[in-house]
Each structure stands twice: as structure tokens, then as C-alpha cells.
Motif scaffolding. Structure first.
Motif, PDB file in Angstrom:
ATOM      1  N   ARG A  93    -122.115 -32.569  20.066  1.00  0.00           N
ATOM      2  CA  ARG A  93    -121.073 -31.600  20.330  1.00  0.00           C
ATOM      3  C   ARG A  93    -121.060 -30.541  19.073  1.00  0.00           C
ATOM      4  O   ARG A  93    -121.790 -30.887  17.987  1.00  0.00           O
ATOM      5  N   LEU A  94    -120.600 -29.367  19.268  1.00  0.00           N
ATOM      6  CA  LEU A  94    -120.816 -28.346  18.315  1.00  0.00           C
ATOM      7  C   LEU A  94    -119.680 -28.810  17.126  1.00  0.00           C
ATOM      8  O   LEU A  94    -118.636 -29.130  16.991  1.00  0.00           O
ATOM      9  N   PHE A 150    -131.044 -22.189  16.503  1.00  0.00           N
ATOM     10  CA  PHE A 150    -130.930 -20.781  16.075  1.00  0.00           C
ATOM     11  C   PHE A 150    -130.952 -19.764  17.179  1.00  0.00           C
ATOM     12  O   PHE A 150    -131.492 -20.118  18.228  1.00  0.00           O
ATOM     13  N   SER A 151    -130.327 -18.778  17.090  1.00  0.00           N
ATOM     14  CA  SER A 151    -130.358 -17.626  17.929  1.00  0.00           C
ATOM     15  C   SER A 151    -129.968 -16.326  16.981  1.00  0.00           C
ATOM     16  O   SER A 151    -130.174 -16.379  15.850  1.00  0.00           O
ATOM     17  N   ARG A 164    -128.905 -13.599  12.070  1.00  0.00           N
ATOM     18  CA  ARG A 164    -129.301 -14.984  12.441  1.00  0.00           C
ATOM     19  C   ARG A 164    -128.160 -15.866  12.766  1.00  0.00           C
ATOM     20  O   ARG A 164    -127.165 -15.762  12.016  1.00  0.00           O
ATOM     21  N   VAL A 165    -127.946 -16.749  13.685  1.00  0.00           N
ATOM     22  CA  VAL A 165    -127.069 -17.542  14.074  1.00  0.00           C
ATOM     23  C   VAL A 165    -127.281 -19.023  13.806  1.00  0.00           C
ATOM     24  O   VAL A 165    -128.371 -19.591  14.480  1.00  0.00           O
ATOM     25  N   LEU A 166    -126.685 -20.000  13.289  1.00  0.00           N
ATOM     26  CA  LEU A 166    -126.959 -21.347  13.253  1.00  0.00           C
ATOM     27  C   LEU A 166    -125.922 -22.045  13.803  1.00  0.00           C
ATOM     28  O   LEU A 166    -124.880 -21.992  13.354  1.00  0.00           O
ATOM     29  N   GLU A 167    -126.418 -22.694  14.995  1.00  0.00           N
ATOM     30  CA  GLU A 167    -125.429 -23.678  15.690  1.00  0.00           C
ATOM     31  C   GLU A 167    -125.718 -24.982  15.094  1.00  0.00           C
ATOM     32  O   GLU A 167    -126.928 -25.442  15.473  1.00  0.00           O
TER      33      GLU A 167
END
Length: 358
Positions: A271-272, A355-356, A283-286
Motif C-alpha cells: 500500500r502507499l 518513479f514517474s 521526478r515523483v517517487l511513490e
């Protein structure tokens, strides 16, 4: 993947004083996403991620050669165990007996003791060059190592589980009752580990309604977790890491910034746990995890005395650590999620860095 760009590359990274060879294994996907793992400490040595302009930068702090990882001990990218975080008084009770650990953080045990899993040479036991390139590393922790009871067999698989997704799967089994709490201790800067500034403008979201307040030695205080509402620890909506870090809050003073366990909302499976976004690189790190806690550390003790990749001096808040784990001092806190492992059971921990672009 073309023949000129193999999914996996293996090379010698250095040699330990006893002659043990340290290997580096690079896992890559076609768009340029690449994870580099070294066998000393089962570390994530580098992680190359494209930005909004298509340029790939390394987004984790560390060193260009093995010598940097040997001294001083700073946990860059390391696998931490047998118990990540702190155990108060370097001791706990198990089956009616007191287990005494190596104290290496004042009177407390921190990150596995004096020579935890981050200081050990791991073995490469499997390599998968298929559509999801992976490497599996193993380490056997002897009965009594750093005071921990039981022989512990540990396996960690790094896998590129998507075009820009790195999965870490830990497993461990034992021959005597013991405690286990493993994590990865990477220092992230989404603008790049070499050329960028600090991470205080990175926007952080944490899926937690409460956190553990700490006392001396960063040991959780008695009582229930504190609610984040109305505090500088409320990251339920995106907030810049530095937006409230200078506030005169007692807990921020105690940790010299953020160095606290966030109690993730309960749920089954992945889960997040957190989301980190850079407004500069986009850059996005989830971070997805199945663990009950997330230690958020804002690089408070980076003092500019360590020269990292390309000689860059790492200073306070140059990176942030997001460490999924069991809560600190759980072996002494029956009210916390359990870290006990019994013979015949398997410890499992799954974390994904996805990543997105924003």
C-alpha cells in the motif's frame, strides 16, 4: 533490450581487507532506468532515473568506490539489520530471558549493532535476466551475532518490476526464536545526488495519522502514538519537507529535524506509504510497502565532512530517508507491532520504489 544494452551487468567494485571481492550488479530497463547494487551491505549504490527533460540522474547519495563505504559507517543505501532502528538499553526479554545486545548508540542498540548487516559481504545467489531483471543476495547471521539469538538466513531480491520501478523483497528464517526488522537506508535527492542542492523544497506525503514521539536517545516515549493533526508531522497532504522543519517544536528539537517513525495506516499487502515530489526535476517517487512503520529522516546529521559521489560534500538536508520497517523498540513494547520470528515461520518485507513525472 538490445544486445549492446544487457539487462544485467556485473563487475568488480572493490576488495575488502580480507581479500573478499565486492561485486556491483547493474539492473537496467530500456528507458534508462537503472539500479546498481553492491554486495557489501547489499547496498543500493546508485539509482538512475529520468527527469522531466529525459535526462537520467543518480538520485541516491553514496560513493563512487568501495573505500567510501568502509569508513565512517553512514548507512548510504545499506540493508540494515538484524534490527533496523533502535532497541532501548540494548536489551529485551524473550521467552523469559533477557537478551543483551551490542550497544552502539549510547546505551542503545542501533541498526543491528557495531557490525550489522550493512558491514557484511553478501553472496549473489541468483540472477534473473528476464523481462524483470533481478539479483538475489543472501547472508547468514550466526547465532549470537551482535547478541541476537538464533541463526538467521536472510535473502534479499532487487528487481526492476516495471519500466521505472524497483522492488525490494526481503525474506528470513531462523532456528531459534529471535527478532527481525530489516530495511533499506537509501538517502534520496530527486534532483540528483551529485549536482543538486538540498531536499527542503521536495513535497512529501505520508499515509500516517500518527507518529511516535521520541525522548532521549531517540527512543519512543511511553504511551500511545501521537496524532499528526496540528503538528509539523502532518504530511497527510503534500507539504514541502522544509516548510515547518525550523519551527520551535519539541519533537523537531529532539530529532534535530525529522527522525521519527510514522505509524502507517493498517492494511494488507503493498500500500502507499509515502510520496515524494521534486518541483525542479519533476521526478515523483511513490513508496509502497507492507510494513507497519516508516522512519522519515531529513538528513539532520549530514555535516559536510563526508565527500560523496564526484567529491560532493554532503550537508544537512541534502537528502531524505524513507525507511519502511517495524516500529523502533518493538521488542520492548508489547503494544507495538511485533518483530518476533519463530522457527518454521518466514519473515517477509516487500517495498517498491515507483518513479514517474509530475
Amino acid at each position: 533490450m538490445s544486445a549492446a544494452s544487457p539487462a544485467i551487468r556485473r563487475e568488480v567494485f572493490g576488495t575488502l581487507a580480507d581479500g573478499t571481492t565486492v561485486e556491483r550488479i547493474a539492473l537496467r530497463t530500456a528507458p534508462g532506468f537503472e539500479a546498481r547494487v553492491i554486495t557489501f551491505g547489499a547496498r543500493l549504490q546508485a539509482l538512475l532515473v529520468p527527469d522531466g527533460e529525459g535526462r537520467c540522474d543518480d538520485v541516491v547519495l553514496g560513493f563512487d568506490d568501495l573505500d567510501g563505504y568502509l569508513t565512517p559507517r553512514q548507512f548510504y543505501g545499506a540493508t540494515v539489520g538484524r534490527y533496523a532502528n533502535r532497541i532501548a538499553g540494548a536489551s529485551f526479554a524473550l521467552d523469559g530471558e533477557v537478551v543483551r545486545l551490542a550497544a552502539n548508540d549510547g546505551p542503545n542498540a542501533l541498526h543491528g549493532g557495531i557490525a550489522g548487516f550493512d558491514r557484511k559481504p553478501w553472496r549473489v545467489v541468483d540472477v534473473d535476466e528476464g523481462s524483470e531483471p533481478a539479483v538475489s543476495l543472501a547472508y547468514v547471521s550466526a547465532d549470537g551475532e551482535e547478541g541476537y539469538p538464533g541463526t538467521l538466513d536472510v535473502r534479499l531480491t532487487y528487481r526492476l518490476s516495471g519500466p521505472a520501478e524497483l522492488s525490494l523483497a526481503f525474506e528470513a528464517s531462523c532456528d531459534r526464536p529471535t527478532v527481525v526488522n530489516l530495511t533499506n537506508h537509501s538517502f534520496f535527492n530527486l534532483d540528483g545526488a551529485v549536482t543538486s542542492g538540498d531536499v527542503l523544497d521536495h513535497r512529501l506525503t505520508v499515509a500516517a495519522d500518527s507518529f511516535l514521539a521520541i525522548g532521549p536517545g531517540s527512543i519512543p516515549l511511553p504511551g500511545a502514538p501521537d496524532g499528526v493533526a496540528g503538528t509539523p508531522f502532518d504530511f497527510r497532504s503534500p507539504v514541502a519537507v522544509g516548510a515547518r522543519i525550523r519551527q520551535g517544536d519539541a519533537q523537531l528539537r529532539q530529532g534535530r529535524g525529522y527522525d521519527h517513525n510514522f505509524c502507517l495506516r493498517p492494511g494488507a499487502g503493498l500500500r502507499l506509504g509515502a510520496r515524494l515530489e521534486s518541483p525542479t526535476s519533476r521526478r515523483v517517487l511513490e513508496l509502497l510497502t507492507d510494513q507497519p512503520g516508516l522512519q522519515v529522516y531529513s538528513g539532520n546529521f549530514l555535516d559536510g565532512m563526508t565527500a560523496g559521489k564526484s567529491g560532493r560534500l554532503y550537508r544537512q538536508s541534502d537528502a531524505i530517508c524513507l525507511e519502511p520497517q517495524v516500529w523502533p523498540d518493538a521488542p520492548n513494547r508489547p503494544d507495538f507491532p511485533s518483530a518476533l520470528l519463530a522457527p518454521g515461520d518466514v519473515y517477509r518485507h516487500h517495498t517498491v520504489y515507483r518513479f514517474s513525472l509530475a
